[in-house]
Design a protein around this motif. Structure first.
Motif, short mmCIF file in Angstrom:
data_model
loop_
_atom_site.label_atom_id
_atom_site.label_comp_id
_atom_site.label_asym_id
_atom_site.label_seq_id
_atom_site.Cartn_x
_atom_site.Cartn_y
_atom_site.Cartn_z
N TYR A 30 0.49 -1.64 0.21
CA TYR A 30 0.12 0.00 0.15
C TYR A 30 0.98 1.38 0.15
CZ TYR A 30 -4.22 -2.79 1.31
OH TYR A 30 -5.44 -3.65 1.39
N LEU A 31 2.22 1.38 0.75
CA LEU A 31 2.56 2.07 1.02
C LEU A 31 3.66 2.73 -0.23
CD1 LEU A 31 4.29 1.64 4.85
CD2 LEU A 31 2.94 3.61 3.60
N SER A 32 3.61 1.72 -0.57
CA SER A 32 4.58 1.68 -2.48
C SER A 32 3.42 2.17 -3.70
CB SER A 32 4.64 1.03 -3.16
OG SER A 32 5.37 0.30 -3.86
N SER A 33 2.51 2.20 -3.44
CA SER A 33 1.24 2.64 -4.45
C SER A 33 1.14 4.01 -4.04
CB SER A 33 0.05 1.28 -4.30
OG SER A 33 0.29 0.37 -4.96
N LEU A 34 0.95 4.04 -2.76
CA LEU A 34 0.64 5.57 -2.39
C LEU A 34 2.20 6.47 -3.39
CD1 LEU A 34 -1.04 7.74 -1.28
CD2 LEU A 34 0.27 6.85 0.58
N PHE A 35 3.28 6.42 -2.57
CA PHE A 35 4.83 6.63 -2.93
C PHE A 35 4.47 7.03 -4.74
CE2 PHE A 35 8.14 6.32 -5.55
CZ PHE A 35 8.80 8.48 -4.90
N PHE A 36 3.73 5.97 -5.31
CA PHE A 36 4.33 5.98 -6.80
C PHE A 36 2.95 6.59 -7.21
CE2 PHE A 36 7.30 3.02 -6.37
CZ PHE A 36 8.31 3.22 -7.17
N LEU A 37 2.21 6.93 -6.81
CA LEU A 37 1.01 7.35 -6.97
C LEU A 37 0.43 9.04 -6.63
CD1 LEU A 37 -2.80 7.34 -7.73
CD2 LEU A 37 -3.34 7.84 -5.79
N LEU A 38 0.85 9.50 -5.73
CA LEU A 38 1.76 10.85 -5.35
C LEU A 38 2.84 11.23 -5.30
CD1 LEU A 38 -0.43 10.43 -1.66
CD2 LEU A 38 -1.30 11.54 -3.53
N SER A 39 3.51 10.66 -5.85
CA SER A 39 5.42 11.13 -6.19
C SER A 39 4.97 12.23 -7.23
CB SER A 39 6.56 10.06 -6.13
OG SER A 39 5.90 9.36 -7.40
N VAL A 40 4.78 11.75 -8.59
CA VAL A 40 4.62 12.91 -9.62
C VAL A 40 3.97 14.68 -8.89
CG1 VAL A 40 4.24 12.91 -12.27
CG2 VAL A 40 4.50 11.13 -11.31
N PRO A 41 2.88 14.19 -8.57
CA PRO A 41 1.91 15.74 -8.55
C PRO A 41 3.15 16.46 -7.03
CG PRO A 41 0.63 14.18 -8.23
CD PRO A 41 2.04 13.38 -8.72
N GLY A 67 15.67 15.64 -11.83
CA GLY A 67 15.90 14.61 -10.15
C GLY A 67 15.61 14.68 -8.79
N LEU A 68 14.53 14.94 -8.75
CA LEU A 68 13.83 14.74 -7.82
C LEU A 68 13.39 13.48 -7.72
CD1 LEU A 68 11.67 18.23 -7.92
CD2 LEU A 68 12.89 16.83 -5.48
N LEU A 69 12.84 13.26 -9.66
CA LEU A 69 12.23 12.09 -9.45
C LEU A 69 12.72 11.05 -8.96
CD1 LEU A 69 9.34 10.39 -11.02
CD2 LEU A 69 9.69 10.56 -12.97
N VAL A 70 14.43 11.01 -9.92
CA VAL A 70 15.44 10.10 -9.84
C VAL A 70 15.85 9.71 -8.80
CG1 VAL A 70 17.92 9.34 -10.77
CG2 VAL A 70 16.00 10.24 -11.94
N ALA A 71 15.55 10.68 -7.77
CA ALA A 71 16.09 10.49 -6.00
C ALA A 71 14.93 9.92 -5.06
CB ALA A 71 16.34 11.79 -6.33
N GLY A 72 13.99 10.28 -5.74
CA GLY A 72 12.44 9.78 -4.77
C GLY A 72 12.99 8.29 -5.64
N VAL A 73 12.84 7.53 -6.59
CA VAL A 73 13.25 6.96 -6.88
C VAL A 73 13.91 5.28 -6.25
CG1 VAL A 73 13.65 4.98 -8.55
CG2 VAL A 73 11.29 6.60 -8.41
N ALA A 74 14.99 6.21 -6.38
CA ALA A 74 16.88 5.66 -5.60
C ALA A 74 16.67 5.50 -4.44
CB ALA A 74 17.88 6.66 -6.10
N GLY A 75 15.93 6.78 -4.10
CA GLY A 75 15.20 6.33 -1.99
C GLY A 75 15.09 5.41 -1.49
N VAL A 76 13.34 4.87 -2.76
CA VAL A 76 12.73 4.34 -2.28
C VAL A 76 13.32 2.75 -2.37
CG1 VAL A 76 10.68 3.19 -2.79
CG2 VAL A 76 10.48 5.52 -2.64
N PHE A 77 13.97 2.50 -3.74
CA PHE A 77 14.58 1.56 -3.96
C PHE A 77 15.82 1.48 -2.69
CE2 PHE A 77 18.82 -0.93 -5.81
CZ PHE A 77 18.20 -2.09 -6.34
N ALA A 78 16.38 1.93 -2.29
CA ALA A 78 17.19 2.22 -0.92
C ALA A 78 16.33 1.29 -0.18
CB ALA A 78 18.20 3.56 -0.83
N VAL A 79 15.35 1.75 0.28
CA VAL A 79 14.87 1.55 1.70
C VAL A 79 14.29 0.07 1.52
CG1 VAL A 79 13.05 2.45 2.73
CG2 VAL A 79 14.07 4.01 2.32
#
Length: 86
Positions: A30-41, A67-79
């Protein structure tokens, strides 16, 4: 394990609704879906906020968003990598 195919006894919805095979949604899913739903806006808003504050020119907004998108995806991948231990 063979895949279930739709039969006349159970519809696809019934099998999905009443499935008890260990593939139920988890908090992480659920958290993963929420991140990917809300990250772009959120990243678009942050990129424009940087422009409005005067951190960079209007032509740099797209680069800031990227840059924010790449950093966000990298951060979530690291977590996810850290929490699963893989």
């Amino acid at each position: 394990m063979p895949k279930e195919i739709p039969t006349e006894e159970k519809s696809v919805r019934e099998r999905g609704t009443y499935a008890n095979d260990g593939n139920d949604p988890t908090l992480a899913s659920y958290l993963s879906s929420l991140f990917f739903l809300l990250s772009v806006p959120a990243f678009v808003t942050l990129a424009y906020a940087g422009y409005w504050v005067g951190l960079y020119d209007e032509s740099t907004v797209v680069l800031a968003f990227a840059g924010l998108l790449v950093a966000g995806v990298a951060g979530v991948f690291a977590v996810m990598h850290y929490t699963t231990g893989r």
